[in-house]
Design an enzyme around this catalytic site. Sequence first.
Site, short mmCIF file in Angstrom:
data_model
loop_
_atom_site.label_atom_id
_atom_site.label_comp_id
_atom_site.label_asym_id
_atom_site.label_seq_id
_atom_site.Cartn_x
_atom_site.Cartn_y
_atom_site.Cartn_z
N LYS A 12 0.85 -1.19 0.00
CA LYS A 12 0.00 0.00 0.00
C LYS A 12 0.90 1.26 0.00
O LYS A 12 1.96 1.24 -0.61
CB LYS A 12 -0.97 -0.03 1.19
CG LYS A 12 -1.69 -1.37 1.28
CD LYS A 12 -2.85 -1.39 2.22
CE LYS A 12 -3.44 -2.81 2.22
NZ LYS A 12 -4.67 -2.91 2.96
N GLU A 98 -9.63 -0.91 -1.77
CA GLU A 98 -9.34 0.50 -1.46
C GLU A 98 -9.48 1.37 -2.70
O GLU A 98 -9.94 2.52 -2.63
CB GLU A 98 -7.94 0.62 -0.83
CG GLU A 98 -7.96 0.11 0.62
CD GLU A 98 -6.66 -0.50 1.10
OE1 GLU A 98 -5.60 -0.25 0.50
OE2 GLU A 98 -6.71 -1.23 2.11
P1 PGA Z 1 -4.23 -6.69 5.36
O1 PGA Z 1 -4.46 -6.14 3.87
O2 PGA Z 1 -3.40 -7.96 5.23
O3 PGA Z 1 -3.48 -5.59 6.07
O4 PGA Z 1 -5.58 -6.98 5.93
C1 PGA Z 1 -4.72 -7.01 2.81
C2 PGA Z 1 -4.87 -6.26 1.52
O5 PGA Z 1 -5.38 -5.13 1.53
O6 PGA Z 1 -4.47 -6.76 0.45
#
Ligand code: PGA
Length: 256
Positions: A12, A98
């Site tokens: 991210k 997202e």
């Molecule tokens: P997370 O995120 O492992 O922090 O839950 C997963 C993702 O958004 O791919």
Amino acid sequence: MARTPLLMGNWKMYKTVAEARAFAEALGQQSQKLDSRIEYAICAPYTCLHVLRVMLPAQVRLGAQNVFPEKEGAYTGEIAPGMLAEFGTKYVLAGHSERRMLFGESDQFINQKIKAIVANGMTPVLCVGENSSQKEDGVTKEVVTGQVLQGLDGLTADEVGRAVVAYEPVWAIGSGKTATPDDAEEVARAIRAAVAETWSPEAAEGLRILYGGSVKPDNVASFVREPDLDGALVGGASLDPTSFAAMAEAIKGVLE
Ligand code: PGA
């Protein structure tokens, strides 16, 4: 397991170049934990791709988190598929929740990205998943298979057989909550059935399906042990090299 397991990190909007370098160095020191029967990738911010290409252990492939579905043009702030491919990027995420929620990406737009990723010789990772109200309404499978069929629309059976789908319940992302392995397996099976019907049984057999949503070293094996789940897409727990290596070891344990 006929399909090669895949452990993929999604960083991210985290890590500077210096932090990415430190990650790569630390993972390199633990590279004996990266079993060659498993594939690894990190989907990093664009600014980190160069240092990762140079410094990551050879087993770990480069991934990008987004792409714009045009060859070039006046699209300020966007990145073209050819730019990523030239760089040696193997995987590109499309349709992460997202991006669907914060940037209003539609299934149609995501499908354009998927086609552009494939046309440039990279592997698309189509992210799909239901939100909490859809789960409560009991429409998870309809929502998810609909996203898969629209996302992969127009690809050949061969292309679908080489693609990756990440099933990530929206309510499980970054929340510390996960789907149960049984529930995730049931959704993965539904995805495979829809792909078999729309493309071919061979496409369904080849397609890799990852689980994502609060995956950690201590739960990754429970998902990968399921017959239709071929790995994990991991956000938070992929930021730490020791945790990444621990997940690699946990998946290795499933193979033995
Ligand atoms: P997370 O995120 O492992 O922090 O839950 C997963 C993702 O958004 O791919």
